[in-house]
Scaffold this motif. Structure first.
Motif, PDB file in Angstrom:
ATOM      1  N   ASP A 276       0.814  -1.219   0.000  1.00 21.05           N
ATOM      2  CA  ASP A 276       0.000   0.000   0.000  1.00 21.05           C
ATOM      3  C   ASP A 276       0.848   1.269   0.000  1.00 21.05           C
ATOM      4  OD1 ASP A 276      -2.355  -1.314  -0.033  1.00 21.05           O
ATOM      5  OD2 ASP A 276      -2.761  -1.169   2.116  1.00 21.05           O
TER       6      ASP A 276
ATOM      7  N   GLN B 127     -11.199 -11.689   4.039  1.00 21.15           N
ATOM      8  CA  GLN B 127     -10.062 -11.016   3.429  1.00 21.15           C
ATOM      9  C   GLN B 127     -10.430  -9.624   2.912  1.00 21.15           C
ATOM     10  OE1 GLN B 127      -8.134 -13.815   0.796  1.00 21.15           O
ATOM     11  NE2 GLN B 127      -7.382 -14.918   2.588  1.00 21.15           N
ATOM     12  N   THR B 128     -11.580  -9.511   2.228  1.00 21.79           N
ATOM     13  CA  THR B 128     -11.959  -8.173   1.753  1.00 21.79           C
ATOM     14  C   THR B 128     -12.329  -7.279   2.929  1.00 21.79           C
ATOM     15  OG1 THR B 128     -14.084  -9.156   1.226  1.00 21.79           O
ATOM     16  CG2 THR B 128     -12.737  -8.525  -0.631  1.00 21.79           C
TER      17      THR B 128
ATOM     18  N   LYS C  51      -9.223  -6.078   4.501  1.00 23.52           N
ATOM     19  CA  LYS C  51      -8.518  -5.173   3.593  1.00 23.52           C
ATOM     20  C   LYS C  51      -9.199  -3.799   3.628  1.00 23.52           C
ATOM     21  CE  LYS C  51      -6.678  -5.023  -1.119  1.00 23.52           C
ATOM     22  NZ  LYS C  51      -7.108  -3.679  -1.441  1.00 23.52           N
TER      23      LYS C  51
ATOM     24  N   ASN D 172      -8.258  -1.812   6.425  1.00 24.08           N
ATOM     25  CA  ASN D 172      -6.818  -1.521   6.427  1.00 24.08           C
ATOM     26  C   ASN D 172      -5.995  -2.419   7.342  1.00 24.08           C
ATOM     27  OD1 ASN D 172      -6.898   0.865   4.626  1.00 24.08           O
ATOM     28  ND2 ASN D 172      -8.226   1.610   6.269  1.00 24.08           N
TER      29      ASN D 172
END
Lengths: 316, 507
Positions: A225, A275-276, A279, A282
């Motif tokens: 990122d 996982q999403t 994500k 953050n």
């Protein structure tokens, strides 16, 4: 009839067995599992904890209920976990500090041996972040200003991870920062954006969430990122400090239950929804099963004690 | 925010499902807020798991509706039975309850509902027009400026302590002291816990408020015995006062909405303090001062307009900076993040549709809240016709359950009971209870900001005067404290003078 008799016998045998071993992995869980989140609703631990619980429900095919037991830097909630019946129906979801840092700072009703680590699910490196319009363009700028003695770092109370990070950096460079204990996350961001503090040393998500600018990350390698932000290692100081999150059970929870939980956790972490979700919030995922996490937790416990001593925080 | 962006945001509202969810959420929030002990945060946390299965706009609409209506709902038991449903409504008991006691429950519900709606709408207009700009100003309010603001806010103790100001001050000090118990958030050191680990979590506002206001009301009602069971003539329903009644009170409505919005924008002050401060300001400024505490609608407006105005205000730093303005917005921030929405300044540039949807949804939520209050009023005002003993028993059960749910701690239940007993004793001693709440909610930010300011100025308190904002606030505080004293002295002098004049003429 014969079949029925066999069935009765089997049931009886099962009853006797379950009397001896009250919790069998195969019949666990039979009722909702309470997951204690040692911080208030809406915070970092709460958000990641709820995402985790949601996927654990699917993986375990059971009801998991989050309970926010906030107070005293997460220690009140984790004390509840440590004191709970070790039957697998009370778990805790904790970040690094309540379990591996706080016990060195204050007398607590729990210690290194009070928990059975279940699994690690997330691990965020820390980062040095400044205001977007800050005059400091690099960590060297910040250190140079600190040599003239005018740099303010912000974070939660001494002994917190951001405090340890800024202290360790100051130690590594032989400088001193003035420390403003104004809180972590949003509170730290407010102090930096408002110009009260020059930098925060909280998680690497501070750039994305609050629009701060990262000068360095305390990770083993650059983050996907933040590809343009150097690691402290690249800058010549071998310092990595991360904020991880994991699930814990009280000491004495049957091994079969722990294995079952650890397996479910592996499945939950692989869940695309988890996982999403993580994500979006953050978090950087990192999975460790029961065995690996136990060793990691014990090492972290000792390492953090040594680190606190090194930076001169009074330990017990 | 241009009109076409606002309209595109409004287009999300075309989803009938979103509207239905918001209607249900408005009623739910109102009821949860009205149950003593269960507040806004509990309502939001309860609903959080359900938002996961909704689309982002549906979830946002639901949370906003719960947020607004639960803040409003707290006022309902405050006016009916003198028990605030949430800490934010503590100041509503001062005038709304006496109004209802006079038999004007329908009018009180009207004032409360309309003031809440107008306060909420005021704050959302501010949010819509200037969220990013105001957020930038808010971060400039550092620890020194906030300290000065809180010192000023503490002067409101004088205005909410009826009768003896020293008793009010004493109560304020008790509140500040209670706020120091537990682990100090700046040093990590345990204070006044006497080695009791459970106490290291410190006290929470809910059990203290529940004890002081709800349980002590129950205990003292029980203590007064049967004569209180004679019921006043109750006007059931819902009546909004005619326009001229509002027209003469427009200043209070505007001032209270502004105070609520402003304190909402500054992270860490909160709606409980906002409504108490606003009440005190209204009382200080009103031409109808002497009616305050006896059912003056202005007191109701002051409290309810400001606590609902905090909603829009607290969303300013939440949306524009990702920094929650208070505990409920922290829960909403968490929910937004789970839905993949990262609040912050980028939200405004990348996702203007969503931001404008939030504004539109907030407007819809406030309007729905008004109608929900109107419909619910028929039911609520009938609570007064129930046997008092039954209502009070329900209050006790809800209060204790609410205290427990906050942190799942039995200590909080014990705190509520003890606060209830202490509350009764203080009532008998004529010590006002509101200053304890003010002291408690402002005590922690007072101390923390003072200490942070001292760290920044290298322990030099004179350094505080380098901040122009702080200087202005200190000056106002000084005027507010000194002016009534001077007036008092002048009054005494004048009466002495007329006395001596009288002596002279008779001689």
């Amino acid at each position: 009839m014969k079949l029925n008799a066999k069935l009765v016998a089997a049931c009886a045998a099962l009853g006797v067995l379950s009397g001896i071993a009250p919790v069998l992995a195969s019949d666990y869980p039979t009722k909702p599992i309470e997951v204690i989140i040692p911080y208030g609703a809406g915070g970092n631990t709460d958000t990641s904890g709820r995402i985790f619980i949601k996927s654990m429900r699917k993986a375990l095919d059971a009801e998991l209920v989050p309970l926010n037991a906030a107070g005293a830097g997460g220690t009140v909630g984790m004390a509840k976990v440590a004191a709970a019946k070790a039957d697998g129906y009370t778990l805790g979801f904790s970040p690094i500090a309540p379990v591996t840092v706080q016990p060195h700072l204050r007398p607590l009703p729990y210690g290194k041996d009070s928990f059975e680590p279940v699994c690690l699910v997330a691990d965020n490196p820390t980062a040095v972040t400044v205001a977007p319009d800050s005059p400091y363009k690099s960590l060297d700028d910040l250190i140079a200003a600190a040599r003239e003695g005018k740099v303010v770092a912000v974070g939660p109370a001494p002994g917190s991870i951001p405090h340890i990070v800024q202290s360790a950096i100051a130690n590594a460079y032989g400088v001193k920062f003035k420390y403003l204990p104004a809180g972590g996350g949003g509170k730290a961001a407010k102090a930096v954006l408002g110009g009260e503090a020059d930098f925060a040393a909280d998680t690497s998500a501070m750039e994305k969430v609050h629009g701060l600018r990262s000068l360095a990350v305390l990770a083993d390698a650059r983050l996907a990122d933040l590809p343009n932000v150097p690691t402290l290692k690249e800058l010549g100081k071998d310092l990595t400090l991360t904020i991880w999150f994991g699930a814990f059970a009280p000491k004495g929870t049957p091994a079969a239950v722990l294995d079952r939980l650890s397996q479910a956790c592996e499945k939950a972490v692989a869940d695309p929804e988890f996982q999403t979700g993580m994500k979006n919030a953050n978090y950087l995922l990192r999975y460790m099963g029961r065995q690996e996490f136990t060793a990691f937790y014990q090492k972290q416990f000792d390492d953090n004690q040594a680190l606190l001593k090194l930076i001169g925080v009074k330990t017990r | 925010m241009s009109l076409d962006v606002l309209l595109s945001g409004a287009s999300y509202m075309v989803d009938p499902m979103a509207v239905l969810i918001m209607v249900l959420a408005t009623f739910l929030g109102m009821f949860v807020g009205a149950l003593p002990g269960l507040g806004t945060v509990t309502a939001l946390a309860m609903i959080l798991p359900f938002t996961y299965v909704l689309s982002a706009p549906q979830a946002i609409g639901m949370l906003l509706a719960i947020y607004c209506s639960s803040v409003y709902g707290g006022a309902i038991p405050a006016l009916l039975i003198n028990v605030p449903g949430t800490p934010q409504s503590a100041a509503t008991t001062f005038d709304a309850y006496p109004m209802a006691k006079k038999g004007l429950a329908a009018e009180a519900l009207g004032w409360v509902t309309a003031a809440s709606t107008l306060g909420g709408i005021f704050s959302l207009i501010v949010l819509t027009l200037a969220a990013p700009q105001l957020a930038a100003v808010a971060v400039r309010f550092g620890s020194i400026e906030i300290f000065a603001l809180i010192v000023f806010s503490l002067t409101t103790i004088a205005w909410v302590s009826r009768g003896n100001p020293f008793k009010g001050l004493l109560a304020g000090v008790i509140g500040v002291f209670l706020a120091t118990i537990g682990v100090d958030e700046m040093s990590g050191v345990s204070r006044f816990t006497f080695g009791n680990f459970a106490l290291s979590a410190g006290f929470h506002i809910v059990p203290i408020l529940i004890g002081l206001f709800a349980l002590s009301e129950v205990f003292s009602t029980a203590g007064r015995g049967a004569q209180t069971l004679a019921k006043p003539i109750v006007s059931t329903g819902f009546r909004v006062a005619p326009f001229y009644e509002w027209a003469i009170r427009w200043k209070t409505l505007l001032r209270s909405s502004a105070i609520g919005t402003f304190l909402g924008i500054l992270p860490g002050v909160g709606a409980t303090a906002a409504s108490l401060i606003s009440y005190a300001q209204a009382r200080a400024a009103s031409p109808r001062k002497e009616n305050f505490g006896q059912g003056e609608p202005e007191g109701v407006i002051a409290s309810e307009a400001s606590n609902n105005a905090v909603t829009g205000g607290a969303l300013v730093p939440t949306l524009a900076l990702g920094i929650p303005g208070d505990a409920p917005t922290a829960v909403m921030l968490g929910a937004l993040i789970i839905h993949g929405i990262t609040p912050g300044i980028q939200l405004f540039s990348r996702n203007p549709d969503l931001v404008s949807f939030i504004f539109v949804a907030l407007l819809v939520a406030n309007v729905m809240m008004f109608f929900a209050g109107m419909l619910g009023a028929q039911l609520f005002s009938r609570v007064l016709q129930l046997p008092h003993a039954v209502v009070m028993a329900v209050v006790v059960a809800l209060s204790l359950a609410g205290s427990y749910v906050i942190r799942f701690s039995m200590l909080d239940v014990a705190v509520a009971v003890i606060a209830g007993i202490v509350g009764v004793l203080l009532r008998y001693a004529g010590v006002p209870l509101a200053p304890i709440v003010i002291g408690f909610v402002l005590g922690r930010p007072l101390e923390v900001n003072l200490r942070q300011g001292l760290i920044l100025t290298d322990m030099n308190p004179l350094g505080f005067f380098k901040s122009p904002i702080a200087c202005v606030l200190f000056a106002i505080t000084a005027i507010v404290v000194v002016y009534p004293l001077l007036k008092q002295i002048a009054k005494i002098r004048r009466s002495k003078q007329t006395d001596s004049n009288g002596d002279a003429t008779t001689a």
